[in-house]
Write an enzyme that holds these catalytic residues in place. Structure first.
Site, PDB file in Angstrom:
ATOM      1  N   SER A  63      -4.514   5.514  -7.389  1.00 13.22           N
ATOM      2  CA  SER A  63      -5.131   6.844  -7.232  1.00 13.22           C
ATOM      3  C   SER A  63      -5.736   7.298  -8.549  1.00 13.22           C
ATOM      4  O   SER A  63      -5.253   6.905  -9.627  1.00 13.22           O
ATOM      5  CB  SER A  63      -4.076   7.869  -6.800  1.00 13.22           C
ATOM      6  OG  SER A  63      -4.620   9.179  -6.861  1.00 13.22           O
ATOM      7  N   TYR A  89       4.395  11.605  -7.739  1.00  9.98           N
ATOM      8  CA  TYR A  89       3.296  10.813  -7.162  1.00  9.98           C
ATOM      9  C   TYR A  89       2.499  10.092  -8.248  1.00  9.98           C
ATOM     10  O   TYR A  89       2.233   8.891  -8.144  1.00  9.98           O
ATOM     11  CB  TYR A  89       2.386  11.715  -6.321  1.00  9.98           C
ATOM     12  CG  TYR A  89       1.227  10.970  -5.701  1.00  9.98           C
ATOM     13  CD1 TYR A  89       1.441   9.925  -4.796  1.00  9.98           C
ATOM     14  CD2 TYR A  89      -0.095  11.291  -6.018  1.00  9.98           C
ATOM     15  CE1 TYR A  89       0.381   9.223  -4.237  1.00  9.98           C
ATOM     16  CE2 TYR A  89      -1.162  10.605  -5.456  1.00  9.98           C
ATOM     17  CZ  TYR A  89      -0.919   9.573  -4.565  1.00  9.98           C
ATOM     18  OH  TYR A  89      -1.978   8.874  -4.016  1.00  9.98           O
TER      19      TYR A  89
HETATM   20  P1  NAP Z   1      -2.566   8.375   5.595  1.00 10.54           P
HETATM   21  O1  NAP Z   1      -3.820   8.831   6.256  1.00 10.54           O
HETATM   22  O2  NAP Z   1      -1.396   9.296   5.570  1.00 10.54           O
HETATM   23  O3  NAP Z   1      -2.116   6.979   6.232  1.00 10.54           O
HETATM   24  C1  NAP Z   1      -0.949   6.383   5.753  1.00 10.54           C
HETATM   25  C2  NAP Z   1      -0.766   5.017   6.396  1.00 10.54           C
HETATM   26  O4  NAP Z   1       0.411   4.430   5.830  1.00 10.54           O
HETATM   27  C3  NAP Z   1      -0.580   5.093   7.891  1.00 10.54           C
HETATM   28  O5  NAP Z   1      -1.294   4.036   8.501  1.00 10.54           O
HETATM   29  C4  NAP Z   1       0.920   4.897   8.050  1.00 10.54           C
HETATM   30  O6  NAP Z   1       1.251   4.243   9.268  1.00 10.54           O
HETATM   31  C5  NAP Z   1       1.237   3.957   6.912  1.00 10.54           C
HETATM   32  N1  NAP Z   1       2.652   3.958   6.548  1.00 10.54           N
HETATM   33  C6  NAP Z   1       3.430   5.014   6.195  1.00 10.54           C
HETATM   34  N2  NAP Z   1       4.691   4.606   5.961  1.00 10.54           N
HETATM   35  C7  NAP Z   1       4.697   3.260   6.168  1.00 10.54           C
HETATM   36  C8  NAP Z   1       5.696   2.272   6.089  1.00 10.54           C
HETATM   37  N3  NAP Z   1       6.959   2.579   5.729  1.00 10.54           N
HETATM   38  N4  NAP Z   1       5.363   1.005   6.376  1.00 10.54           N
HETATM   39  C9  NAP Z   1       4.102   0.665   6.748  1.00 10.54           C
HETATM   40  N5  NAP Z   1       3.103   1.572   6.837  1.00 10.54           N
HETATM   41  C10 NAP Z   1       3.411   2.854   6.547  1.00 10.54           C
HETATM   42  O7  NAP Z   1      -2.832   7.983   4.067  1.00 10.54           O
HETATM   43  P2  NAP Z   1      -4.203   7.884   3.225  1.00 10.54           P
HETATM   44  O8  NAP Z   1      -4.603   9.245   2.800  1.00 10.54           O
HETATM   45  O9  NAP Z   1      -5.148   7.027   3.962  1.00 10.54           O
HETATM   46  O10 NAP Z   1      -3.673   7.123   1.901  1.00 10.54           O
HETATM   47  C11 NAP Z   1      -3.595   5.707   1.868  1.00 10.54           C
HETATM   48  C12 NAP Z   1      -3.341   5.233   0.444  1.00 10.54           C
HETATM   49  O11 NAP Z   1      -4.356   5.747  -0.423  1.00 10.54           O
HETATM   50  C13 NAP Z   1      -2.022   5.699  -0.161  1.00 10.54           C
HETATM   51  O12 NAP Z   1      -1.488   4.680  -0.983  1.00 10.54           O
HETATM   52  C14 NAP Z   1      -2.431   6.898  -1.019  1.00 10.54           C
HETATM   53  O13 NAP Z   1      -1.529   7.129  -2.070  1.00 10.54           O
HETATM   54  C15 NAP Z   1      -3.780   6.417  -1.507  1.00 10.54           C
HETATM   55  N6  NAP Z   1      -4.685   7.495  -1.930  1.00 10.54           N
HETATM   56  C16 NAP Z   1      -5.108   8.433  -1.029  1.00 10.54           C
HETATM   57  C17 NAP Z   1      -5.987   9.429  -1.433  1.00 10.54           C
HETATM   58  C18 NAP Z   1      -6.488  10.483  -0.494  1.00 10.54           C
HETATM   59  O14 NAP Z   1      -7.081  11.474  -0.976  1.00 10.54           O
HETATM   60  N7  NAP Z   1      -6.319  10.334   0.816  1.00 10.54           N
HETATM   61  C19 NAP Z   1      -6.424   9.461  -2.764  1.00 10.54           C
HETATM   62  C20 NAP Z   1      -5.975   8.488  -3.659  1.00 10.54           C
HETATM   63  C21 NAP Z   1      -5.110   7.504  -3.223  1.00 10.54           C
HETATM   64  P3  NAP Z   1       2.175   4.906  10.409  1.00 10.54           P
HETATM   65  O15 NAP Z   1       1.538   6.221  10.781  1.00 10.54           O
HETATM   66  O16 NAP Z   1       2.140   3.887  11.469  1.00 10.54           O
HETATM   67  O17 NAP Z   1       3.517   5.098   9.778  1.00 10.54           O
END
Ligand code: NAP
Length: 248
Positions: free
Chosen positions: A141, A154
């Protein structure tokens, strides 16, 4: 010929958000994709259906990537289905900001277990199957660059990922395995909608501070991941590539 033809990719947490966008993009670029999920079976199946309807190949595999036995079964199912593994995207993650005096043991364990332990477990289980030319991409991130207040846990998890990426690029480089990270800025996802960030002052502040004048979409990150996965990135390893529209 598409640039990921003949390659097999595993994307953790690919039922939603950035992971789903990465799975769709890698499949569009020719990879066969294992769509991992923990709870959202319907959403994972719909990502698979989109890929297969477009002529690609994908399977959905449930595994809680914090649990070693489930990780081992996840890797075994990828090998059983597709016979090889070339691309690993450690994407599953969670984020919850908190003031330091409200940073509980539970918040620490929830975020460190999924954001740091899980990528270590998945990478460790995948490495015996990765060959010369393989690519590991960790989703970190931009918080490790902007260090926002009230994000100690985080940002700590993602700082660890940046360090682990560098370490593993050295450790696995001699075997021809590249390891990079992508550090997204704020991205519109299921997660950022669910936790209220999309309607918040934090979103408005991000838009104001971003030279390109908007927050990111999952496709903005998926295209960087696809590049790092392909052979054109064969001389790139140990990098943390910020995808944030210029915000830093
Ligand atoms: P999200 O929309 O909340 O999706 C999270 C995903 O992770 C879902 O598919 C969920 O699947 C899965 N997950 C959660 N717990 C899990 C587990 N124990 N085992 C396997 N899968 C699991 O998240 P996102 O915003 O796309 O973020 C994804 C990544 O990008 C993360 O690492 C986050 O830190 C990083 N990131 C995000 C942002 C942002 O602004 N969105 C910015 C920088 C970095 P289920 O629903 O099936 O549990």
């Amino acid at each position: 010929m598409s640039r990921l033809n003949e390659k097999v990719a595993l994307v953790t947490g690919a039922s939603k958000g950035i992971g789903a966008g990465i799975a769709r993009r890698l499949a569009r670029d020719g990879a066969k994709v294992v769509v991992n999920y923990a709870a959202s079976a319907r959403e994972a199946q719909s990502v698979v259906a989109e890929i297969t309807d477009a002529g690609g190949r994908a399977i959905a595999t449930r595994a809680d990537v914090r649990i070693k036995a489930e990780v081992d079964a996840l890797i075994a199912s990828a090998i059983a289905e597709f016979g090889r593994l070339d691309i690993l995207v450690n994407n599953a993650g969670r984020y919850q900001f908190a003031k330091v005096e409200e940073s509980t043991e539970a918040l620490y364990r929830q975020q460190f277990d999924l954001n740091v332990l899980a990528p270590l477990l998945v990478t460790g289980a995948a490495v015996p199957f990765l060959k010369q030319g393989a690519s590991i991409i960790n989703i970190s991130s931009f918080v490790t660059r902007i260090l926002p207040s009230e994000s100690a846990i985080y940002s700590g998890t993602k700082g660890a990922i940046d360090a682990i990426t560098g370490v593993l690029s050295r450790e696995l480089g001699p075997r021809g395995i590249r390891v990079n990270a992508v550090n997204p800025g704020l991205i519109e996802t299921d997660g950022t909608h669910a936790n209220g960030v999309m309607g918040s002052d934090f979103r408005a502040w991000n838009e104001q501070q971003t030279p390109l004048g908007r927050i990111g979409q999952v496709e903005d990150i998926a295209s960087i991941v696809s590049f790092l996965a392909c052979d054109d990135a064969g001389w790139v390893t140990g990098e943390c590539i910020v995808g944030s529209g210029g915000m830093r």
